[in-house]
Design a protein around this motif. Structure first.
Motif, mmCIF file in Angstrom:
data_model
loop_
_atom_site.group_PDB
_atom_site.id
_atom_site.type_symbol
_atom_site.label_atom_id
_atom_site.label_comp_id
_atom_site.label_asym_id
_atom_site.label_seq_id
_atom_site.Cartn_x
_atom_site.Cartn_y
_atom_site.Cartn_z
ATOM 1 N N GLU A 243 0.813 -1.204 0.000
ATOM 2 C CA GLU A 243 0.000 0.000 0.000
ATOM 3 C C GLU A 243 0.857 1.269 0.000
ATOM 4 N N ALA A 244 0.311 2.338 -0.555
ATOM 5 C CA ALA A 244 0.947 3.650 -0.469
ATOM 6 C C ALA A 244 0.920 4.128 0.980
ATOM 7 N N MET A 245 1.834 5.021 1.323
ATOM 8 C CA MET A 245 1.918 5.492 2.702
ATOM 9 C C MET A 245 2.507 6.890 2.730
ATOM 10 N N THR A 246 2.089 7.688 3.702
ATOM 11 C CA THR A 246 2.589 9.059 3.848
ATOM 12 C C THR A 246 2.821 9.377 5.318
ATOM 13 N N VAL A 247 3.964 9.972 5.613
ATOM 14 C CA VAL A 247 4.279 10.485 6.944
ATOM 15 C C VAL A 247 4.719 11.934 6.770
ATOM 16 N N ARG A 248 4.060 12.853 7.461
ATOM 17 C CA ARG A 248 4.379 14.266 7.308
ATOM 18 C C ARG A 248 4.369 14.990 8.643
ATOM 19 N N VAL A 249 5.063 16.137 8.663
ATOM 20 C CA VAL A 249 4.963 17.090 9.754
ATOM 21 C C VAL A 249 4.615 18.445 9.153
ATOM 22 N N TYR A 250 3.635 19.106 9.754
ATOM 23 C CA TYR A 250 3.213 20.435 9.305
ATOM 24 C C TYR A 250 3.429 21.448 10.422
ATOM 25 N N LEU A 251 3.778 22.660 10.037
ATOM 26 C CA LEU A 251 3.733 23.793 10.948
ATOM 27 C C LEU A 251 2.434 24.543 10.683
ATOM 28 N N MET A 252 1.765 24.921 11.756
ATOM 29 C CA MET A 252 0.462 25.567 11.640
ATOM 30 C C MET A 252 0.604 27.071 11.853
ATOM 31 N N SER A 253 0.140 27.840 10.886
ATOM 32 C CA SER A 253 0.183 29.292 11.016
ATOM 33 C C SER A 253 -0.913 29.779 11.959
ATOM 34 N N GLU A 254 -0.623 30.831 12.691
ATOM 35 C CA GLU A 254 -1.631 31.460 13.542
ATOM 36 C C GLU A 254 -2.269 32.663 12.860
ATOM 37 N N VAL A 255 -1.919 32.861 11.602
ATOM 38 C CA VAL A 255 -2.489 33.950 10.811
ATOM 39 C C VAL A 255 -3.672 33.404 10.019
ATOM 40 N N PRO A 256 -4.846 34.027 10.095
ATOM 41 C CA PRO A 256 -6.010 33.534 9.349
ATOM 42 C C PRO A 256 -5.723 33.385 7.863
ATOM 43 N N ASP A 257 -6.242 32.296 7.291
ATOM 44 C CA ASP A 257 -6.174 32.004 5.851
ATOM 45 C C ASP A 257 -4.784 31.591 5.355
ATOM 46 N N VAL A 258 -3.804 31.486 6.254
ATOM 47 C CA VAL A 258 -2.491 30.979 5.844
ATOM 48 C C VAL A 258 -2.487 29.468 6.059
ATOM 49 N N GLN A 259 -2.239 28.715 5.002
ATOM 50 C CA GLN A 259 -2.319 27.259 5.040
ATOM 51 C C GLN A 259 -1.154 26.656 5.836
ATOM 52 N N PRO A 260 -1.366 25.457 6.420
ATOM 53 C CA PRO A 260 -0.258 24.761 7.100
ATOM 54 C C PRO A 260 0.917 24.555 6.150
ATOM 55 N N LEU A 261 2.098 24.565 6.712
ATOM 56 C CA LEU A 261 3.318 24.463 5.920
ATOM 57 C C LEU A 261 3.959 23.095 6.138
ATOM 58 N N LYS A 262 4.092 22.319 5.069
ATOM 59 C CA LYS A 262 4.717 20.990 5.168
ATOM 60 C C LYS A 262 6.228 21.157 5.306
ATOM 61 N N VAL A 263 6.784 20.606 6.397
ATOM 62 C CA VAL A 263 8.217 20.768 6.643
ATOM 63 C C VAL A 263 8.960 19.435 6.650
ATOM 64 N N PHE A 264 8.216 18.322 6.672
ATOM 65 C CA PHE A 264 8.853 16.994 6.629
ATOM 66 C C PHE A 264 7.906 16.031 5.946
ATOM 67 N N GLU A 265 8.499 15.126 5.127
ATOM 68 C CA GLU A 265 7.650 14.130 4.463
ATOM 69 C C GLU A 265 8.440 12.862 4.156
ATOM 70 N N TYR A 266 7.813 11.723 4.425
ATOM 71 C CA TYR A 266 8.295 10.430 3.938
ATOM 72 C C TYR A 266 7.128 9.826 3.158
ATOM 73 N N GLN A 267 7.326 9.702 1.851
ATOM 74 C CA GLN A 267 6.249 9.278 0.958
ATOM 75 C C GLN A 267 6.610 7.944 0.299
ATOM 76 N N VAL A 268 5.650 7.008 0.309
ATOM 77 C CA VAL A 268 5.835 5.710 -0.346
ATOM 78 C C VAL A 268 4.710 5.519 -1.348
ATOM 79 N N ASN A 269 5.066 5.313 -2.606
ATOM 80 C CA ASN A 269 4.058 5.035 -3.620
ATOM 81 C C ASN A 269 3.644 3.567 -3.558
ATOM 82 N N GLU A 270 2.489 3.251 -4.070
ATOM 83 C CA GLU A 270 2.000 1.879 -4.054
ATOM 84 C C GLU A 270 2.996 0.943 -4.732
ATOM 85 N N GLY A 271 3.359 -0.127 -4.030
ATOM 86 C CA GLY A 271 4.288 -1.106 -4.580
ATOM 87 C C GLY A 271 5.741 -0.836 -4.270
#
Length: 295
Positions: A243-271
């Motif tokens: 199966e595909a799999m994703t591990v991430r860490v996000y930083l959350m902004s305290e400013v309205p309408d500013v999207q979370p910022l991805k700062v770490f990722e381990y991504q596995v595609n299917e297979g």
């Protein structure tokens, strides 16, 4: 002698039932006190009837989200569910831990007609009485046979589900953390796998066959932050290990309408091959802070 024997015999035969009734009464009294403390926003009673490790976990989570403590404890969209009208299934204790299970229309007061599901309450032994730990709600919509069995009083599902049995071990009380400087969250998508994560050796997380996010206890720090994870395949129907799999860490902004910022990722595609252990870092530097500020 025979008449005396006949009087004693029923009490002997019902000793287990009597003990369970007594345990049920104690646990339900504790839950009632805890629920009332929530509805009345009674900090003193809440602290007196809640397990110490749970209080510490709640405090850490709220401070890690930069929420007011203890005021945020009571900022719930609806009161905890009442046990009124629910079918009591069983109460069990093992050492300093206990659980009580209920079946029926568990009503969280969030709208819609409640359906028949399972509610398991957990407790730990205090100095003079049981203390409330947590409630686990099990949605039985995808388990129609279990729903039918529980409605009929068949407790097979509870007997075969470790999470519904008292473990005998009280969870450790976590080290208290101060207010987070930056709010961070871990996100994991792991069908067919278990993922365990640590952030900065403080925030511990476990995900199993799920798609879920959790707040990072202690938040993120200026400079280098450490991430460690382990992955293992879960045994069971439908799990292939591909199966595909994703591990991430996000930083959350305290400013309205500013999207979370991805700062770490381990991504596995299917297979693709999966690392069973990995480490990494993310850096909270001036550039990251500028993005979080929305500038």
């Amino acid at each position: 002698m025979i008449r005396t024997f006949r009087v004693i015999l029923p009490c002997f035969l019902t000793l287990t039932a009597c003990a369970q009734d007594d345990l049920r009464t104690q646990l339900e009294n504790t839950y009632g006190w805890w629920r009332t403390s929530i509805t009345r926003k009674d900090v003193s009673t809440w602290q007196r009837v809640t397990a110490p490790h749970r209080i510490a976990e709640i405090r850490n989570r709220m401070l890690s989200e930069k929420r007011a403590y203890p005021a945020s404890v009571f900022a719930l969209p609806a009161p905890p569910p009442s046990l009124d009208g629910l079918q009591f299934l069983e109460a069990n204790a093992k050492g300093p831990t206990a659980k009580a299970s209920y079946f029926g229309k568990v009503d969280f007061g969030v709208g819609g007609a409640p359906t028949e599901n399972l509610l398991v309450l957990s407790f730990v032994r205090g100095k003079s009485h049981w203390l409330y730990d947590r409630a686990d709600f099990v949605n039985l919509s995808s388990l129609p046979q279990v729903r039918k069995e529980l409605a009929a009083g068949d407790l097979k599902y509870l007997r075969e589900t470790p999470e519904a049995r008292p473990s005998g071990t009280v969870p450790r009380t976590p080290v208290e953390v101060g207010p987070a400087k930056y709010i961070a969250k871990v996100y994991v998508f792991c069908p067919g796998r278990e993922v365990r994560m640590q952030v900065n050796k403080i925030s511990h997380h476990r995900f199993a066959n799920t798609k879920e996010s959790e707040v990072v206890i202690g938040g993120a720090n200026d400079g280098i932050n450490e991430v460690t994870y382990t992955v293992r395949k879960l045994d069971g129907e439908g799990a292939t290990g591909r199966e595909a799999m994703t591990v991430r860490v996000y930083l959350m902004s305290e400013v309205p309408d500013v999207q979370p910022l991805k700062v770490f990722e381990y991504q596995v595609n299917e297979g693709d091959a999966v690392k069973t252990f990995g480490t990494g870092t993310f850096n909270v530097d001036a550039a990251i802070l500028t993005k979080l500020s929305g500038k």
